[in-house]
Design an enzyme around this catalytic site. Structure first.
Site, mmCIF file in Angstrom:
data_model
loop_
_atom_site.group_PDB
_atom_site.id
_atom_site.type_symbol
_atom_site.label_atom_id
_atom_site.label_comp_id
_atom_site.label_asym_id
_atom_site.label_seq_id
_atom_site.Cartn_x
_atom_site.Cartn_y
_atom_site.Cartn_z
ATOM 1 N N GLY A 14 0.781 -1.240 0.000
ATOM 2 C CA GLY A 14 0.000 0.000 0.000
ATOM 3 C C GLY A 14 0.807 1.281 0.000
ATOM 4 N N ASN B 275 1.591 3.011 -2.606
ATOM 5 C CA ASN B 275 0.928 3.950 -3.528
ATOM 6 C C ASN B 275 -0.333 4.536 -2.901
ATOM 7 O OD1 ASN B 275 2.283 4.223 -6.276
ATOM 8 N ND2 ASN B 275 2.398 2.006 -5.928
ATOM 9 N N MET C 88 -3.701 -7.069 -7.072
ATOM 10 C CA MET C 88 -3.034 -8.153 -7.793
ATOM 11 C C MET C 88 -3.971 -9.131 -8.503
ATOM 12 S SD MET C 88 -0.087 -7.093 -7.416
ATOM 13 C CE MET C 88 0.957 -8.388 -8.080
ATOM 14 N N ILE D 33 -6.828 -9.830 -11.720
ATOM 15 C CA ILE D 33 -7.291 -9.350 -13.025
ATOM 16 C C ILE D 33 -8.801 -9.163 -12.954
ATOM 17 C CG2 ILE D 33 -7.491 -9.934 -15.469
ATOM 18 C CD1 ILE D 33 -4.836 -11.493 -15.129
ATOM 19 N N LEU D 34 -9.263 -7.994 -13.371
ATOM 20 C CA LEU D 34 -10.690 -7.694 -13.328
ATOM 21 C C LEU D 34 -11.329 -8.043 -14.665
ATOM 22 C CD1 LEU D 34 -10.248 -4.327 -11.463
ATOM 23 C CD2 LEU D 34 -11.366 -6.372 -10.542
ATOM 24 N N HIS E 65 1.350 0.810 -13.062
ATOM 25 C CA HIS E 65 2.099 -0.391 -13.447
ATOM 26 C C HIS E 65 3.592 -0.063 -13.523
ATOM 27 C CE1 HIS E 65 2.795 -4.284 -15.217
ATOM 28 N NE2 HIS E 65 3.569 -3.708 -16.107
HETATM 29 C C1 GRF Z 1 3.651 -1.324 -7.374
HETATM 30 O O1 GRF Z 1 4.927 -1.563 -7.899
HETATM 31 C C2 GRF Z 1 2.630 -1.170 -8.475
HETATM 32 O O2 GRF Z 1 3.152 -0.562 -9.606
HETATM 33 C C3 GRF Z 1 2.279 -2.601 -8.766
HETATM 34 O O3 GRF Z 1 2.249 -3.229 -7.505
HETATM 35 C C4 GRF Z 1 3.105 -2.525 -6.620
HETATM 36 C C5 GRF Z 1 2.279 -2.124 -5.438
HETATM 37 O O4 GRF Z 1 3.036 -1.515 -4.434
HETATM 38 N N1 GRF Z 1 1.044 -2.675 -9.512
HETATM 39 P P1 GRF Z 1 2.304 -0.846 -3.201
HETATM 40 O O5 GRF Z 1 1.374 -1.899 -2.610
HETATM 41 O O6 GRF Z 1 1.580 0.361 -3.673
HETATM 42 O O7 GRF Z 1 3.410 -0.508 -2.220
#
Ligand code: GRF
Length: 213
Positions: free
Chosen positions: A11, A13, A87, A89-90, A106
């Protein structure tokens, strides 16, 4: 604008979005965070920042459609769905419930290295530049219309960890930036072509290996 954020893990992001909102740089709120894993560290971040969350696990449903229906219900009337390290696929079912209102971060310069372990794919391919992308979600996994990309160099002694960390620092910048542009109504989509009104389009920030020219 009301956001719904889908997560599966760490998390970081999500944290970048929370920080941007709390510091007044992102004019929106997070209505709900949905995790498909109850042990996701992202949920600790929700608790710490008083962000509403729900855990919706695929295995509790007899079909992908029923699982997605539950998420659609929980998202309610959000204006934008952000996949921040989700993680799974929708299916078209979920995607059509939020037409051009789902974005994903991504860790590659799409369309290169879509799917899993994008950083490892870039290393194994021998790319000299890679990066990250925020794109609209379509049925083509990780290859919807690109909103913004940032590039980083791949260094000769990089490991998957060091490269991932270098990319992640940019993920935390371009994701809130893309959400902010959408909130400001500046993102125009014409087929595959996304234009951000009045954004600075220009020179690349990195050009590794160019010693002379
Ligand atoms: C990130 O590298 C994002 O690009 C990918 O999964 C990872 C998630 O990281 N889709 P976080 O959970 O946001 O730390």
């Amino acid at each position: 604008m009301k956001l719904g954020v889908l997560v599966s893990g760490r998390g970081s992001n999500l944290q970048a979005l929370i920080d941007a909102i709390e510091s007044g740089k992102l004019p929106c709120s997070i209505s709900i965070v949905i995790s498909d894993r109850e042990k996701a560290y992202a949920l600790e971040r929700c608790k710490r920042h008083n962000v509403p969350y729900a855990v919706i696990k695929r295995k509790d449903f007899s079909s992908q459609e029923a699982f997605e229906e539950e998420m659609i219900k929980a998202l309610g009337d959000v204006d934008l769905v952000v996949l921040a390290g989700f993680m799974r696929i929708l299916s078209a079912h979920f995607i059509s419930a939020f037409p051009m209102k789902i974005i994903n971060i991504h860790p590659s310069l799409t369309p290169a290295f879509w799917g899993k372990s994008a950083q490892k794919q870039a290393l194994e391919y021998g790319s000299k530049i890679t990066g990250c992308t925020v794109h609209f979600v379509t049925e083509e996994l990780d290859r919807g219309p690109v909103i913004v990309q940032a590039c980083v160099p791949v260094l000769p002694d990089d490991t998957e960890e060091t490269l991932s960390e270098r990319i992640l620092a940019y993920e935390h910048r371009i994701l809130p930036q893309a959400v902010r542009w959408i909130c400001e109504g500046r993102v125009k989509v014409n087929g595959r072509n996304v234009v951000v009104e009045s954004a600075m389009y220009g020179t690349l920030p990195v050009n590794p290996q160019l010693e002379v020219f």
